[in-house]
Design a protein around this motif. Structure first.
Motif: not given
Length: 164
Positions: A21, A65, A69, A77, A81, A118
């Motif tokens: 990521s 996630i 984050s 975000s 996500s 999303q």
């Protein structure tokens, strides 16, 4: 597998997802379209799904996630996500259970449904339906990235030995 090895395996997989990521954040966008990303972390989710099971894939994705984050993102975000990541993981689990889809097919469906999640989160958080027009653009990116990630994931699934 004993408890210590299981915890270590989960930690390595979550850390790898976080690293991918971060790497993806450092890469310049491969297209000039907001929201379009390669989805490198989905490689880890695919491998976890096929080698460790459904609950492991969900757990690793949630940990990734939350951690990413907290370290690099914002509340928005996180929402995007989480919505995309959980919807795509659940769809991938369901499609894998049917035994009618290859790893690549499961990954493509994951890419597409990630984008749907999303967009749904954006519609809810921004209180607008107008953003739905953007979905076809994201679907194209979801298909292309799903193909690439699925191919890479399929190769890794065949070659790696992970048991939980």
């Amino acid at each position: 597998m004993d408890k210590t090895k299981k915890i270590a395996t989960y930690g390595v997989m979550a850390a790898l997802a976080m690293i991918l990521s971060y790497v993806e954040m450092q890469l310049p966008a491969f297209v000039a379209i907001p929201g379009v990303k390669m989805g490198l972390t989905n490689i880890v989710v695919i491998v976890a799904l096929y080698k460790m099971g459904n609950k492991s894939a969900i757990f690793i994705n949630i940990v990734r996630i939350i951690a990413v984050s907290l370290l690099f993102g914002t509340l928005m975000s996180f929402a995007f996500s989480f919505a995309g990541g959980m919807l795509s993981t659940l769809v991938m689990i369901l499609l894998k259970k049917t035994d009618k889809f290859s790893t690549v097919g499961v990954s493509v469906a994951g890419g597409i449904t990630h984008n749907i999640g999303q967009i749904l989160a954006a519609m809810l958080l921004l209180n607008t339906k107008a953003i739905i027009w953007y979905l076809p653009v994201l679907w194209l990116s979801g298909i292309l990235s799903g193909l690439l990630i699925g191919l890479i994931g399929a190769i890794i699934v065949k070659r790696i030995k992970v048991s939980v």
